[in-house]
Motif scaffolding. Structure first.
Motif, PDB file in Angstrom:
ATOM      1  N   SER A   1       0.890  -0.904  -0.028  1.00 45.77           N
ATOM      2  CA  SER A   1      -0.185   0.165  -0.461  1.00 45.77           C
ATOM      3  C   SER A   1       0.429   1.490   0.183  1.00 45.77           C
ATOM      4  N   GLU A   2       0.036   2.351  -0.324  1.00 48.02           N
ATOM      5  CA  GLU A   2       1.123   3.817  -0.508  1.00 48.02           C
ATOM      6  C   GLU A   2       1.577   4.031   0.840  1.00 48.02           C
ATOM      7  N   THR A   3       0.910   3.542   1.772  1.00 53.39           N
ATOM      8  CA  THR A   3       1.601   3.445   3.206  1.00 53.39           C
ATOM      9  C   THR A   3       2.939   2.858   3.790  1.00 53.39           C
ATOM     10  N   ALA A   4       2.854   1.812   3.476  1.00 59.12           N
ATOM     11  CA  ALA A   4       3.385   0.042   3.312  1.00 59.12           C
ATOM     12  C   ALA A   4       4.994   0.571   2.563  1.00 59.12           C
ATOM     13  N   ARG A   5       4.907   1.106   1.571  1.00 60.78           N
ATOM     14  CA  ARG A   5       5.801   1.647   0.590  1.00 60.78           C
ATOM     15  C   ARG A   5       6.819   3.310   1.354  1.00 60.78           C
ATOM     16  N   ALA A   6       5.883   3.986   1.846  1.00 59.44           N
ATOM     17  CA  ALA A   6       6.393   4.944   2.119  1.00 59.44           C
ATOM     18  C   ALA A   6       7.292   4.588   3.809  1.00 59.44           C
ATOM     19  N   MET A   7       6.776   3.981   4.398  1.00 63.06           N
ATOM     20  CA  MET A   7       7.340   3.002   5.863  1.00 63.06           C
ATOM     21  C   MET A   7       8.576   2.856   4.719  1.00 63.06           C
ATOM     22  N   LEU A   8       9.082   1.878   4.270  1.00 59.53           N
ATOM     23  CA  LEU A   8       9.931   0.638   3.694  1.00 59.53           C
ATOM     24  C   LEU A   8      11.065   2.150   3.386  1.00 59.53           C
ATOM     25  N   GLU A   9      10.553   2.963   2.141  1.00 61.26           N
ATOM     26  CA  GLU A   9      11.549   4.025   2.099  1.00 61.26           C
ATOM     27  C   GLU A   9      11.712   5.137   3.364  1.00 61.26           C
ATOM     28  N   VAL A  10      10.929   5.011   3.844  1.00 60.19           N
ATOM     29  CA  VAL A  10      11.444   5.950   4.702  1.00 60.19           C
ATOM     30  C   VAL A  10      12.660   5.376   5.566  1.00 60.19           C
ATOM     31  N   ALA A  11      12.432   3.542   6.086  1.00 62.60           N
ATOM     32  CA  ALA A  11      13.513   3.087   7.108  1.00 62.60           C
ATOM     33  C   ALA A  11      14.692   2.494   5.865  1.00 62.60           C
TER      34      ALA A  11
END
Length: 152
Positions: free
Chosen positions: A75-85
């Motif tokens: 999801s957009e949220t999951a992808r964003a968290m993977l990118e931030v981390a």
């Protein structure tokens, strides 16, 4: 053949623990020919550091078992968290090729000005439903496809 898990809702401390337990029990009871583990993240609406830690732990577990872990349709949220981390390059991430189930990931939107944040009210959450529901939906790709309802 593959083991496919479809978590729904929050992948926080509680949800991450449920995901790990379910995958461990499936791996223990599955034939050794199932060497691909797929975690479909399309219905994960929230993920925190505990969720990210569980995905890293699942990746290590898969590697030790000689299996491949694939994160599908984050999801957009999951992808964003993977990118931030800075974890997006640590996982094999795939998008569905089936056009009927493919979800487009919108580009990140700009944050609103602080004045507008004060006017937005938080969404109400219905906690009256059961927090965990595990079912085995029919799947064209695998007979071992499981849907896991995380706490919403």
């Amino acid at each position: 053949m593959a083991i496919v898990l479809r978590p729904h809702g929050k992948l926080d401390a509680r949800g991450a623990a449920k995901l790990r337990r379910k995958l461990r029990s499936l791996v223990a009871s599955s034939p050794k020919t199932q060497n691909t583990w797929i975690v479909d993240l399309s219905d994960v609406r929230a993920i925190d550091r505990n969720g990210l830690t569980s995905l890293v732990a699942l990746r290590r577990c898969a590697s030790k078992a000689g299996c491949q872990l694939i994160l599908r349709d984050p999801s957009e949220t999951a992808r964003a968290m993977l990118e931030v981390a800075h974890l997006e390059s640590s996982f094999e991430i795939r998008q569905s090729t089936n056009k009927s189930t493919k979800k487009k990931i919108a580009p990140p939107t700009k944050l609103p000005k602080p004045q507008t944040l004060a006017k937005v009210s938080p969404p109400s959450i219905d906690r009256s439903s059961s927090p965990v529901s595990v079912s085995q939906p029919a799947s064209l790709e695998s007979r071992n496809s499981y849907s896991i309802e995380l706490e919403t």
